[in-house]
Design an enzyme around this catalytic site. Structure first.
Site, PDB file in Angstrom:
ATOM      1  CG  ASP A 103      31.142  38.099  37.214  1.00 22.23           C
ATOM      2  OD1 ASP A 103      32.234  38.759  36.693  1.00 22.23           O
ATOM      3  OD2 ASP A 103      30.904  37.142  36.884  1.00 22.23           O
ATOM      4  CB  ILE A 104      35.256  37.058  39.264  1.00 21.60           C
ATOM      5  CG1 ILE A 104      36.624  36.578  39.690  1.00 21.60           C
ATOM      6  CG2 ILE A 104      34.650  36.308  37.775  1.00 21.60           C
ATOM      7  CD1 ILE A 104      36.293  34.955  40.108  1.00 21.60           C
ATOM      8  CG  ASP A 106      40.196  34.084  36.295  1.00 21.22           C
ATOM      9  OD1 ASP A 106      40.765  33.859  37.318  1.00 21.22           O
ATOM     10  OD2 ASP A 106      40.187  33.470  35.371  1.00 21.22           O
ATOM     11  CE  LYS A 134      39.056  32.965  40.607  1.00 20.55           C
ATOM     12  NZ  LYS A 134      38.977  32.118  39.552  1.00 20.55           N
ATOM     13  CG  ASP A 162      28.034  30.606  35.042  1.00 20.56           C
ATOM     14  OD1 ASP A 162      28.911  31.257  35.090  1.00 20.56           O
ATOM     15  OD2 ASP A 162      27.829  29.892  33.952  1.00 20.56           O
TER      16      ASP A 162
HETATM   17  P1  IMP Z   1      38.773  37.176  32.900  1.00 23.60           P
HETATM   18  O1  IMP Z   1      38.517  37.728  31.586  1.00 23.60           O
HETATM   19  O2  IMP Z   1      39.819  36.122  32.651  1.00 23.60           O
HETATM   20  O3  IMP Z   1      39.155  38.230  33.868  1.00 23.60           O
HETATM   21  O4  IMP Z   1      37.444  36.136  33.544  1.00 23.60           O
HETATM   22  C1  IMP Z   1      36.188  37.266  33.581  1.00 23.60           C
HETATM   23  C2  IMP Z   1      34.934  36.495  33.525  1.00 23.60           C
HETATM   24  O5  IMP Z   1      35.230  35.230  33.562  1.00 23.60           O
HETATM   25  C3  IMP Z   1      34.257  36.948  34.665  1.00 23.60           C
HETATM   26  O6  IMP Z   1      33.417  37.826  34.442  1.00 23.60           O
HETATM   27  C4  IMP Z   1      33.326  35.464  34.969  1.00 23.60           C
HETATM   28  O7  IMP Z   1      32.184  35.517  34.415  1.00 23.60           O
HETATM   29  C5  IMP Z   1      34.270  34.455  34.479  1.00 23.60           C
HETATM   30  N1  IMP Z   1      35.054  33.948  35.552  1.00 23.60           N
HETATM   31  C6  IMP Z   1      36.268  34.033  35.825  1.00 23.60           C
HETATM   32  N2  IMP Z   1      36.628  33.163  37.031  1.00 23.60           N
HETATM   33  C7  IMP Z   1      35.756  32.781  37.250  1.00 23.60           C
HETATM   34  C8  IMP Z   1      35.382  31.759  38.606  1.00 23.60           C
HETATM   35  O8  IMP Z   1      36.170  31.343  39.304  1.00 23.60           O
HETATM   36  N3  IMP Z   1      33.932  31.357  38.327  1.00 23.60           N
HETATM   37  C9  IMP Z   1      32.942  31.796  37.628  1.00 23.60           C
HETATM   38  N4  IMP Z   1      33.259  32.368  36.579  1.00 23.60           N
HETATM   39  C10 IMP Z   1      34.358  33.027  36.593  1.00 23.60           C
END
Ligand code: IMP
Length: 178
Positions: A103-104, A106, A134, A162
């Site tokens: 989904d994203i 981050d 991002k 969410d």
């Molecule tokens: P990461 O492991 O920090 O890259 O984050 C990944 C997961 O965190 C994603 O698959 C989302 O489920 C959640 N996430 C990260 N950023 C957001 C956001 O802005 N809104 C909602 N969920 C997020």
């Protein structure tokens, strides 16, 4: 400006549904060219990528298989810093072309954990498609190979994403209001 309230927080609409669908279609066309004769396994990361995954595969008009995995790292507005693997990877990824659908991306923590685990099965190839990237938040070296939308917005919801379990059913994308 359209706003909504989830729990105690207010969010404002930033990307309407039509723009999201258009971006996914463009991405689908790119992915189609690369995978049409590879019979890939499209591996969708639950829960957030289920709507994006469903939209994306509508544009993949060739033989492909679909499967799911569930890893998560977020609690509320913050990345938890720890991966919770609540559904194991499928075990048939060896020698297959894998397209992982997020989904994203981050911080990139979830992506790097997933990549590491998938690579243990020695797939023929592994690439990542994400609805949202991002780039400014990235802390790990793994980057998505394909992204539909790039943003610098701090926290967003909708189209599968969410805030504390609410907002996944919103058709557009909303950002936290400051
Ligand atoms: P990461 O492991 O920090 O890259 O984050 C990944 C997961 O965190 C994603 O698959 C989302 O489920 C959640 N996430 C990260 N950023 C957001 C956001 O802005 N809104 C909602 N969920 C997020």
């Amino acid at each position: 400006m359209e706003t909504i309230v989830l729990h105690e927080l207010e969010f404002q609409k930033i990307i309407p549904e039509a723009i999201i669908l258009e971006s996914i279609q463009k991405l689908g066309n790119t992915i189609r060219k690369e995978y049409y004769n590879l019979n890939p396994i499209v591996l969708v990361v639950l829960n957030g990528a289920f709507i994006f995954g469903a939209e994306l595969i509508k544009h993949l008009d060739f033989p492909m298989e679909l499967d799911f995995v569930r890893y998560r790292s977020y609690k509320g507005l913050e990345s938890g810093g720890e991966i919770i693997k609540s559904m194991a990877l499928p075990s048939n990824l060896s020698q297959r072309h894998i397209l992982l659908v997020e989904d994203i991306v981050d911080t990139g923590l979830t992506l790097s954990a997933l990549k590491k685990d998938i690579e243990l099965q020695k797939p023929a190839s592994l690439k990542i498609a994400t609805l949202i990237f991002k780039p400014l938040a990235l802390k790990y070296s793994e980057k998505p190979d394909f992204s539909a939308i790039e943003t610098s917005n701090p926290f967003i919801v909708g189209f599968g994403l969410d805030y504390k379990h609410l907002g996944r059913n919103l058709r557009s994308i909303y950002q936290l209001k400051d």
